[in-house]
Design a protein around this motif. Sequence first.
Motif, mmCIF file in Angstrom:
data_model
loop_
_atom_site.group_PDB
_atom_site.id
_atom_site.type_symbol
_atom_site.label_atom_id
_atom_site.label_comp_id
_atom_site.label_asym_id
_atom_site.label_seq_id
_atom_site.Cartn_x
_atom_site.Cartn_y
_atom_site.Cartn_z
ATOM 1 N N ILE A 27 -5.872 -3.112 0.518
ATOM 2 C CA ILE A 27 -5.155 -4.016 1.425
ATOM 3 C C ILE A 27 -5.698 -5.438 1.282
ATOM 4 O O ILE A 27 -4.935 -6.404 1.252
ATOM 5 N N ALA A 28 -7.011 -5.566 1.177
ATOM 6 C CA ALA A 28 -7.639 -6.889 1.093
ATOM 7 C C ALA A 28 -7.224 -7.666 -0.153
ATOM 8 O O ALA A 28 -7.168 -8.896 -0.125
ATOM 9 N N GLN A 29 -6.902 -6.969 -1.246
ATOM 10 C CA GLN A 29 -6.571 -7.675 -2.486
ATOM 11 C C GLN A 29 -5.104 -7.596 -2.870
ATOM 12 O O GLN A 29 -4.668 -8.254 -3.798
ATOM 13 N N ALA A 30 -4.319 -6.787 -2.160
ATOM 14 C CA ALA A 30 -2.921 -6.565 -2.551
ATOM 15 C C ALA A 30 -2.034 -7.769 -2.249
ATOM 16 O O ALA A 30 -2.186 -8.414 -1.216
ATOM 17 N N GLU A 31 -1.118 -8.023 -3.164
ATOM 18 C CA GLU A 31 -0.128 -9.069 -2.942
ATOM 19 C C GLU A 31 1.019 -8.494 -2.121
ATOM 20 O O GLU A 31 1.284 -7.286 -2.165
ATOM 21 N N ALA A 32 1.713 -9.355 -1.396
ATOM 22 C CA ALA A 32 2.841 -8.917 -0.574
ATOM 23 C C ALA A 32 3.831 -8.124 -1.430
ATOM 24 O O ALA A 32 4.166 -8.531 -2.533
ATOM 25 N N GLY A 33 4.236 -6.980 -0.924
ATOM 26 C CA GLY A 33 5.190 -6.140 -1.630
ATOM 27 C C GLY A 33 4.554 -5.067 -2.500
ATOM 28 O O GLY A 33 5.228 -4.130 -2.927
#
Length: 117
Positions: A27-33
């Motif tokens: 979650i901390a590194q994920a891009e939107a989508g």
Amino acid sequence: MLMVAAIPFGARVAMPKLTDVELYAWIAQAEAGARIEYHCGFLGIDVTPVISTLPEPERRQLADLGQAALGAFEKGLVHLMQERVGPDRFAYIAVARPRPKAAATSLSALLLEERAA
């Protein structure tokens, strides 16, 4: 470092079992989508002590993971989805939401708060 590939919509990909900490890291590194499948099965049954067929340590780890996903959803960090993959079997998917532009607290603080709860 946790490496997670984006899952195309409708794709069935075998995923390693995640821990709640690994979900937070994603979650901390994920891009939107971006999407991650965090469980495949029937989560409500798989985490219930009396009816789950999972070994107890694995059941508890899955329960922690489910609570982590729910907490991240409640904080507005992810959308949670299910895709039916068969009778009584679902893919549980978290989809990263856009980061708030002016957050009162940092993402790390939100995730640490969830982990401590």
